[in-house]
Design a protein around this motif. Structure first.
Motif, PDB file in Angstrom:
ATOM      1  N   LEU A 138      21.803  36.728  35.345  1.00 39.26           N
ATOM      2  CA  LEU A 138      22.276  36.118  34.099  1.00 39.26           C
ATOM      3  C   LEU A 138      23.280  37.047  33.417  1.00 39.26           C
ATOM      4  O   LEU A 138      22.970  37.675  32.402  1.00 39.26           O
ATOM      5  CB  LEU A 138      21.095  35.847  33.165  1.00 39.26           C
ATOM      6  N   PRO A 139      24.486  37.160  33.940  1.00 35.11           N
ATOM      7  CA  PRO A 139      25.478  38.052  33.331  1.00 35.11           C
ATOM      8  C   PRO A 139      25.854  37.587  31.934  1.00 35.11           C
ATOM      9  O   PRO A 139      25.878  36.385  31.644  1.00 35.11           O
ATOM     10  CB  PRO A 139      26.671  37.960  34.292  1.00 35.11           C
ATOM     11  N   GLU A 140      26.150  38.567  31.075  1.00 37.97           N
ATOM     12  CA  GLU A 140      26.436  38.239  29.679  1.00 37.97           C
ATOM     13  C   GLU A 140      27.926  38.285  29.362  1.00 37.97           C
ATOM     14  O   GLU A 140      28.320  37.972  28.233  1.00 37.97           O
ATOM     15  CB  GLU A 140      25.672  39.204  28.763  1.00 37.97           C
ATOM     16  N   SER A 141      28.755  38.671  30.315  1.00 32.65           N
ATOM     17  CA  SER A 141      30.198  38.735  30.076  1.00 32.65           C
ATOM     18  C   SER A 141      30.928  38.487  31.389  1.00 32.65           C
ATOM     19  O   SER A 141      30.313  38.484  32.466  1.00 32.65           O
ATOM     20  CB  SER A 141      30.593  40.117  29.526  1.00 32.65           C
ATOM     21  N   LYS A 142      32.248  38.300  31.315  1.00 27.07           N
ATOM     22  CA  LYS A 142      33.059  38.118  32.526  1.00 27.07           C
ATOM     23  C   LYS A 142      32.941  39.339  33.425  1.00 27.07           C
ATOM     24  O   LYS A 142      32.795  39.219  34.650  1.00 27.07           O
ATOM     25  CB  LYS A 142      34.525  37.905  32.145  1.00 27.07           C
ATOM     26  N   GLU A 143      33.003  40.512  32.808  1.00 28.24           N
ATOM     27  CA  GLU A 143      32.951  41.746  33.592  1.00 28.24           C
ATOM     28  C   GLU A 143      31.622  41.861  34.332  1.00 28.24           C
ATOM     29  O   GLU A 143      31.573  42.224  35.514  1.00 28.24           O
ATOM     30  CB  GLU A 143      33.157  42.962  32.680  1.00 28.24           C
ATOM     31  N   ASP A 144      30.523  41.548  33.622  1.00 29.94           N
ATOM     32  CA  ASP A 144      29.209  41.557  34.273  1.00 29.94           C
ATOM     33  C   ASP A 144      29.155  40.526  35.399  1.00 29.94           C
ATOM     34  O   ASP A 144      28.556  40.770  36.451  1.00 29.94           O
ATOM     35  CB  ASP A 144      28.106  41.248  33.254  1.00 29.94           C
ATOM     36  N   SER A 145      29.779  39.376  35.178  1.00 25.88           N
ATOM     37  CA  SER A 145      29.775  38.321  36.194  1.00 25.88           C
ATOM     38  C   SER A 145      30.472  38.784  37.466  1.00 25.88           C
ATOM     39  O   SER A 145      29.966  38.568  38.574  1.00 25.88           O
ATOM     40  CB  SER A 145      30.467  37.067  35.664  1.00 25.88           C
ATOM     41  N   TYR A 146      31.635  39.434  37.314  1.00 26.16           N
ATOM     42  CA  TYR A 146      32.350  39.926  38.495  1.00 26.16           C
ATOM     43  C   TYR A 146      31.518  40.966  39.241  1.00 26.16           C
ATOM     44  O   TYR A 146      31.442  40.955  40.482  1.00 26.16           O
ATOM     45  CB  TYR A 146      33.699  40.537  38.089  1.00 26.16           C
ATOM     46  N   LYS A 147      30.893  41.857  38.478  1.00 25.92           N
ATOM     47  CA  LYS A 147      30.086  42.923  39.079  1.00 25.92           C
ATOM     48  C   LYS A 147      28.900  42.343  39.844  1.00 25.92           C
ATOM     49  O   LYS A 147      28.645  42.705  40.996  1.00 25.92           O
ATOM     50  CB  LYS A 147      29.599  43.883  37.986  1.00 25.92           C
ATOM     51  N   GLU A 148      28.169  41.423  39.197  1.00 32.82           N
ATOM     52  CA  GLU A 148      26.996  40.831  39.847  1.00 32.82           C
ATOM     53  C   GLU A 148      27.403  39.990  41.054  1.00 32.82           C
ATOM     54  O   GLU A 148      26.724  40.016  42.097  1.00 32.82           O
ATOM     55  CB  GLU A 148      26.222  39.963  38.846  1.00 32.82           C
ATOM     56  N   LEU A 149      28.489  39.245  40.929  1.00 36.29           N
ATOM     57  CA  LEU A 149      28.958  38.430  42.045  1.00 36.29           C
ATOM     58  C   LEU A 149      29.281  39.300  43.252  1.00 36.29           C
ATOM     59  O   LEU A 149      28.924  38.956  44.392  1.00 36.29           O
ATOM     60  CB  LEU A 149      30.194  37.633  41.620  1.00 36.29           C
ATOM     61  N   TYR A 150      29.951  40.431  43.009  1.00 31.95           N
ATOM     62  CA  TYR A 150      30.303  41.342  44.105  1.00 31.95           C
ATOM     63  C   TYR A 150      29.036  41.877  44.777  1.00 31.95           C
ATOM     64  O   TYR A 150      28.954  41.935  46.013  1.00 31.95           O
ATOM     65  CB  TYR A 150      31.146  42.497  43.567  1.00 31.95           C
ATOM     66  N   GLU A 151      28.056  42.260  43.965  1.00 31.25           N
ATOM     67  CA  GLU A 151      26.825  42.822  44.536  1.00 31.25           C
ATOM     68  C   GLU A 151      26.067  41.798  45.376  1.00 31.25           C
ATOM     69  O   GLU A 151      25.475  42.138  46.396  1.00 31.25           O
ATOM     70  CB  GLU A 151      25.926  43.356  43.411  1.00 31.25           C
ATOM     71  N   VAL A 152      26.108  40.523  44.951  1.00 30.83           N
ATOM     72  CA  VAL A 152      25.395  39.489  45.699  1.00 30.83           C
ATOM     73  C   VAL A 152      26.138  39.101  46.970  1.00 30.83           C
ATOM     74  O   VAL A 152      25.566  39.056  48.060  1.00 30.83           O
ATOM     75  CB  VAL A 152      25.157  38.235  44.817  1.00 30.83           C
ATOM     76  N   MET A 153      27.436  38.827  46.855  1.00 34.38           N
ATOM     77  CA  MET A 153      28.174  38.267  47.973  1.00 34.38           C
ATOM     78  C   MET A 153      28.733  39.323  48.924  1.00 34.38           C
ATOM     79  O   MET A 153      28.805  39.092  50.136  1.00 34.38           O
ATOM     80  CB  MET A 153      29.318  37.379  47.466  1.00 34.38           C
ATOM     81  N   VAL A 154      29.126  40.462  48.386  1.00 33.63           N
ATOM     82  CA  VAL A 154      29.718  41.514  49.231  1.00 33.63           C
ATOM     83  C   VAL A 154      28.702  42.619  49.509  1.00 33.63           C
ATOM     84  O   VAL A 154      28.540  43.073  50.645  1.00 33.63           O
ATOM     85  CB  VAL A 154      30.987  42.103  48.574  1.00 33.63           C
ATOM     86  N   GLY A 155      27.998  43.038  48.453  1.00 35.22           N
ATOM     87  CA  GLY A 155      27.005  44.096  48.618  1.00 35.22           C
ATOM     88  C   GLY A 155      25.692  43.618  49.201  1.00 35.22           C
ATOM     89  O   GLY A 155      24.806  44.428  49.471  1.00 35.22           O
ATOM     90  N   LYS A 156      25.546  42.294  49.387  1.00 34.47           N
ATOM     91  CA  LYS A 156      24.332  41.702  49.984  1.00 34.47           C
ATOM     92  C   LYS A 156      23.076  42.146  49.227  1.00 34.47           C
ATOM     93  O   LYS A 156      22.081  42.563  49.810  1.00 34.47           O
ATOM     94  CB  LYS A 156      24.219  42.089  51.457  1.00 34.47           C
ATOM     95  N   LYS A 157      23.128  42.030  47.898  1.00 38.02           N
ATOM     96  CA  LYS A 157      22.023  42.449  47.033  1.00 38.02           C
ATOM     97  C   LYS A 157      20.709  41.786  47.411  1.00 38.02           C
ATOM     98  O   LYS A 157      19.641  42.398  47.320  1.00 38.02           O
ATOM     99  CB  LYS A 157      22.382  42.109  45.585  1.00 38.02           C
ATOM    100  N   PHE A 158      20.763  40.543  47.833  1.00 41.83           N
ATOM    101  CA  PHE A 158      19.546  39.816  48.210  1.00 41.83           C
ATOM    102  C   PHE A 158      19.478  39.557  49.712  1.00 41.83           C
ATOM    103  O   PHE A 158      18.751  38.678  50.167  1.00 41.83           O
ATOM    104  CB  PHE A 158      19.468  38.489  47.444  1.00 41.83           C
ATOM    105  N   GLY A 159      20.237  40.331  50.489  1.00 45.14           N
ATOM    106  CA  GLY A 159      20.237  40.168  51.937  1.00 45.14           C
ATOM    107  C   GLY A 159      21.413  39.335  52.405  1.00 45.14           C
ATOM    108  O   GLY A 159      21.940  38.495  51.667  1.00 45.14           O
ATOM    109  N   SER A 160      21.819  39.559  53.634  1.00 45.84           N
ATOM    110  CA  SER A 160      23.010  38.887  54.166  1.00 45.84           C
ATOM    111  C   SER A 160      22.836  37.379  54.240  1.00 45.84           C
ATOM    112  O   SER A 160      23.799  36.617  54.103  1.00 45.84           O
ATOM    113  CB  SER A 160      23.344  39.445  55.552  1.00 45.84           C
ATOM    114  N   ALA A 161      21.589  36.923  54.436  1.00 41.22           N
ATOM    115  CA  ALA A 161      21.351  35.482  54.532  1.00 41.22           C
ATOM    116  C   ALA A 161      21.504  34.795  53.185  1.00 41.22           C
ATOM    117  O   ALA A 161      21.598  33.561  53.128  1.00 41.22           O
ATOM    118  CB  ALA A 161      19.956  35.227  55.088  1.00 41.22           C
ATOM    119  N   ASN A 162      21.533  35.558  52.088  1.00 41.43           N
ATOM    120  CA  ASN A 162      21.586  34.984  50.747  1.00 41.43           C
ATOM    121  C   ASN A 162      22.929  35.205  50.054  1.00 41.43           C
ATOM    122  O   ASN A 162      23.012  35.155  48.833  1.00 41.43           O
ATOM    123  CB  ASN A 162      20.468  35.577  49.889  1.00 41.43           C
TER     124      ASN A 162
END
Length: 440
Positions: A158-182
């Motif tokens: 639940l990001p609270e700003s655009k900057e947080d959104s970009y950071k979280e998106l990168y961690e999920v999609m590129v950094g595989k925060k929840f695993g490559s399958a997710n």
């Protein structure tokens, strides 16, 4: 007097075993935990069986003459355990693999809701980071980022700003925060309102819902910090009137079962619907396809003593739910989760647990989650370690009693929220007990 195979190892399974044993001949738990290991003679753990090995589970079920299988964890339901047991001729309280995609894929779920006109937040799904980032950049509203696959209840940020959104998106999609399958994500509009959870029994035609309850997903007081699998639940929620509940069943729950049936996926089992009560009416946040954890820990103790949970679940597997009674006692329930240090991230295990004698223990249940009973003691063995539930006439009394039970537990680094249910009831006093005499 059924012989039941209950699959899972959390507090949810301890609570289910506690209720099932009231009418079952025997409840066998795979693998269970320290709480189910210490229960009465008609409950026992089965060690050395992999709950993800369906062939082995079926062999165990046949050898034990099992009448009904109940499943807890999301991954084995989504993997198709119900289909495997159906082929083996053993009733299993869980939806089919096809119907379970409501939880297994958030993309599937959102597309399903759109196709069947079930109210939900506007959204887009993405498999490429660049496309998702561009969408967030153009959005003129706050967004929620959801990993499409299973993530142990933690796959929503639940990001609270655009900057947080970009950071979280990168961690999920590129950094595989929840695993490559997710790495496939759903980005949707953040909804304002009150979130509730509704658990509904279904045999594919008839459905019967438990009272609405409210979870507290984030780790810290005030709903701060990262999402967890849930830190506590109270219910029923008085702000959900009978007319609102009727609207939810008419516009959301009923159409969900009808939509699945029209798609060729008859749903038999437990549907968990996360709903946000917004200014524009109730909207679906998510679906799960099994008993919720920690919702089950408050809702099961609210069942009337004469309600036969085993018969209810069996009726969902054979199309006879309309003949069963779902009896709910008056009053309120509250459960508070006690977790290990570091949870929901990397957390400690193997700490000795002490449980003091608990005054006013009536209708206070200490359900074990991440515990193990060995070497003459009880030890931590997971992120969420206990869920303490109390049932009382008023919500304020239920909350206070639950926290009195929490005060009976001690292990190194334990953490819990102090504001479960506080929006509607605040504990009136602080509880502490003498640990000089301890029952492990």
């Amino acid at each position: 007097m059924m012989r039941i195979l209950l699959i899972g190892k959390g507090a949810r399974e301890h609570a289910l075993a506690w209720k099932l044993r009231q009418t079952a001949r025997h409840v066998f738990v795979v693998p269970g935990n320290g709480g189910t290991a210490a229960m009465a003679t008609n409950v026992s753990n089965i060690d050395g069986v992999d709950m993800h090995d369906f062939k082995e589970l079926i062999q165990v079920a046949h050898s034990l003459s099992i009448d009904l299988v109940l499943t807890g964890p999301d991954d084995i339901v989504v993997a198709g355990i119900a289909d495997a047991f159906k082929q083996a001729g053993i009733p299993c309280f869980a939806p089919s693999k096809a119907a379970s995609q409501l939880e297994g894929s958030k993309v599937f779920a959102k597309d399903f809701m759109t196709r069947h006109n079930i109210p939900t937040a506007k959204y887009r799904s993405f498999s490429r980071y660049e496309d998702a980032r561009e969408y967030i950049s153009a959005a003129n509203y706050r967004v929620v980022i959801k990993s499409s696959g299973l993530a142990a209840g933690k796959g929503v940020v639940l990001p609270e700003s655009k900057e947080d959104s970009y950071k979280e998106l990168y961690e999920v999609m590129v950094g595989k925060k929840f695993g490559s399958a997710n790495a496939h994500v759903v980005i949707e509009e953040f909804l304002l309102g009150d979130e509730i959870s509704i658990l509904t029994f279904s045999d594919g035609r008839t459905f019967k819902s438990l009272p609405p309850c409210q979870d507290h997903k984030q780790i810290f007081d005030g709903s701060k910090g990262p999402n967890t699998g849930g830190m506590g639940v109270y219910g029923p929620t008085d702000f959900v009137s009978s007319s609102i509940m009727d609207e939810i069943e008419r516009k959301i729950i009923g159409p969900t079962f009808e939509g699945l049936r029209s798609d060729g996926h008859v749903f038999q089992g437990m549907l968990f619907t996360g709903v946000m009560i917004t200014r524009d009416g109730p909207k679906v946040l998510e679906y799960n396809v099994r008993f919720g954890d920690p919702e089950t820990l408050s809702l099961v103790p609210l069942l009337r003593e004469e309600t036969d949970l085993a018969k209810l679940c069996l009726s969902c597997t054979n199309g006879t739910l309309e003949n069963e009674t779902l009896g709910i006692q008056k009053g309120y329930a509250c459960n508070v989760v006690v977790a290990s240090a570091g949870y929901p991230g990397e957390h400690k295990q193997g700490d000795k647990i002490e449980i003091a004698s608990c005054p006013q223990r009536k209708s206070i249940h200490i359900f074990h989650a991440g515990t193990i009973l060995e070497s003459g003691g009880l030890w931590t063995a997971g992120g969420r370690v206990f869920a303490v539930c109390a049932v009382r006439e008023t919500l304020a009394e239920a909350v206070a009693a639950a926290y009195s039970g929490v005060a009976c537990i001690r292990f190194q680094g334990q953490q819990y929220r102090t504001d479960i249910g506080s929006r509607y009831a605040v504990p009136s006093r602080t509880y502490s007990y003498d640990f000089s005499q301890v029952n492990s």
